[in-house]
Design an enzyme around this catalytic site. Structure first.
Site, short mmCIF file in Angstrom:
data_model
loop_
_atom_site.label_atom_id
_atom_site.label_comp_id
_atom_site.label_asym_id
_atom_site.label_seq_id
_atom_site.Cartn_x
_atom_site.Cartn_y
_atom_site.Cartn_z
N HIS A 132 0.34 -9.70 8.55
CA HIS A 132 0.03 -8.86 7.38
C HIS A 132 0.85 -9.31 6.17
O HIS A 132 0.31 -9.45 5.06
CB HIS A 132 0.34 -7.40 7.75
CG HIS A 132 0.19 -6.40 6.65
ND1 HIS A 132 -0.65 -5.30 6.74
CD2 HIS A 132 0.79 -6.30 5.43
CE1 HIS A 132 -0.56 -4.60 5.62
NE2 HIS A 132 0.31 -5.17 4.82
N GLU A 133 2.15 -9.58 6.38
CA GLU A 133 3.02 -9.93 5.25
C GLU A 133 2.72 -11.33 4.72
O GLU A 133 2.73 -11.55 3.51
CB GLU A 133 4.49 -9.80 5.64
CG GLU A 133 4.94 -8.40 6.05
CD GLU A 133 4.56 -7.32 5.06
OE1 GLU A 133 4.48 -7.59 3.85
OE2 GLU A 133 4.32 -6.18 5.50
N GLY A 175 7.55 -3.60 6.50
CA GLY A 175 7.47 -4.94 5.92
C GLY A 175 7.16 -4.87 4.44
O GLY A 175 6.53 -3.92 3.97
N CYS A 196 -0.15 -0.09 4.28
CA CYS A 196 0.47 -1.04 3.35
C CYS A 196 1.10 -0.24 2.22
O CYS A 196 0.49 0.69 1.70
CB CYS A 196 -0.61 -1.97 2.80
SG CYS A 196 0.02 -3.20 1.64
N LEU A 197 2.31 -0.62 1.83
CA LEU A 197 3.00 0.11 0.76
C LEU A 197 2.26 -0.02 -0.57
O LEU A 197 2.48 0.80 -1.46
CB LEU A 197 4.45 -0.38 0.62
CG LEU A 197 5.35 -0.09 1.83
CD1 LEU A 197 6.74 -0.66 1.60
CD2 LEU A 197 5.42 1.40 2.13
N HIS A 237 -0.07 -11.34 2.35
CA HIS A 237 0.28 -10.94 0.97
C HIS A 237 0.65 -12.16 0.12
O HIS A 237 0.36 -12.20 -1.08
CB HIS A 237 1.48 -9.99 0.97
CG HIS A 237 1.14 -8.55 1.16
ND1 HIS A 237 0.33 -7.86 0.29
CD2 HIS A 237 1.51 -7.66 2.11
CE1 HIS A 237 0.23 -6.59 0.71
NE2 HIS A 237 0.93 -6.44 1.81
N GLN A 289 4.79 -7.52 -3.78
CA GLN A 289 4.63 -6.06 -3.82
C GLN A 289 5.63 -5.38 -4.75
O GLN A 289 5.50 -4.19 -5.05
CB GLN A 289 4.74 -5.48 -2.41
CG GLN A 289 3.57 -5.90 -1.51
CD GLN A 289 3.66 -5.24 -0.15
OE1 GLN A 289 4.33 -5.76 0.74
NE2 GLN A 289 3.03 -4.09 0.01
#
Ligand code: NI
Length: 172
Positions: free
Chosen positions: A136-137, A46, A94-95, A140, A51
């Site tokens: 989670h997304e 994701g 997480c990226l 963000h 990000q």
């Protein structure tokens, strides 16, 4: 399609509240393509637009975990409509916080709504990895990171580590 550089903690952009998408323009379609390309390259399941430094309410996901059968999802202005009482613990990463994984407890099932790239409103139920990922997304888009759910001790430790790394990079 272009692979864009990822925004990494402690970059304060990650704390911005992203703005709703008003209209699906060619720029928005281009952004969706770039987000998918960046997500698959990372690789991750994701990615939120912030990000890659763009504060708009857009998310890409693919929880299929298969290179052969990709199931890309593009979520525009996604929102959670309902969450289950039952919780579930999943090890998240997480990226924007590379190579750091911790268990996070979240609602086990969710119902969410979003607009797709054709401008259609979609309502969907999710459980398992998809439920975790969508929560989670969407976090963000509201400037929330999964480390915010950890103890202060753990969060401080990971923030310190990444602040040091950022200073090293700036000094190099
Ligand atoms: Ni993330």
């Amino acid at each position: 399609m272009t692979i864009r550089p990822l925004v990494i903690i402690p970059d304060s952009k990650l704390r911005l509240i992203s703005e709703p998408v008003k209209e699906i323009t060619s720029e928005i379609r281009q952004l969706a393509d770039d987000m998918l390309e960046t997500m698959y390259d990372a690789p991750g399941v994701g990615l939120a637009a912030i990000q890659i430094g763009i504060p708009v309410r857009m998310v890409t996901m693919d929880v299929s975990k298969s290179e052969d059968e990709r199931q890309p999802m593009v979520l525009i202005n996604p929102e959670i409509l309902w969450t289950s009482e039952e919780k579930r613990i999943y090890e998240e990463g997480c990226l924007s916080i590379p190579e750091y994984y911790e268990e996070v407890e979240r609602p086990d099932r969710v119902r969410f709504r979003y607009m797709d790239l054709q401008g259609e409103t979609v309502e969907q139920d999710a459980d398992g990895l998809l439920a975790t990922c969508v929560q989670h997304e969407i976090d963000h888009l509201n400037g929330v990171l999964f480390i915010d759910y950890l103890s202060k001790l753990k969060r401080d430790r990971v923030m310190t580590k990444f602040k040091k790394a950022a200073r090293r990079e700036a000094g190099a």
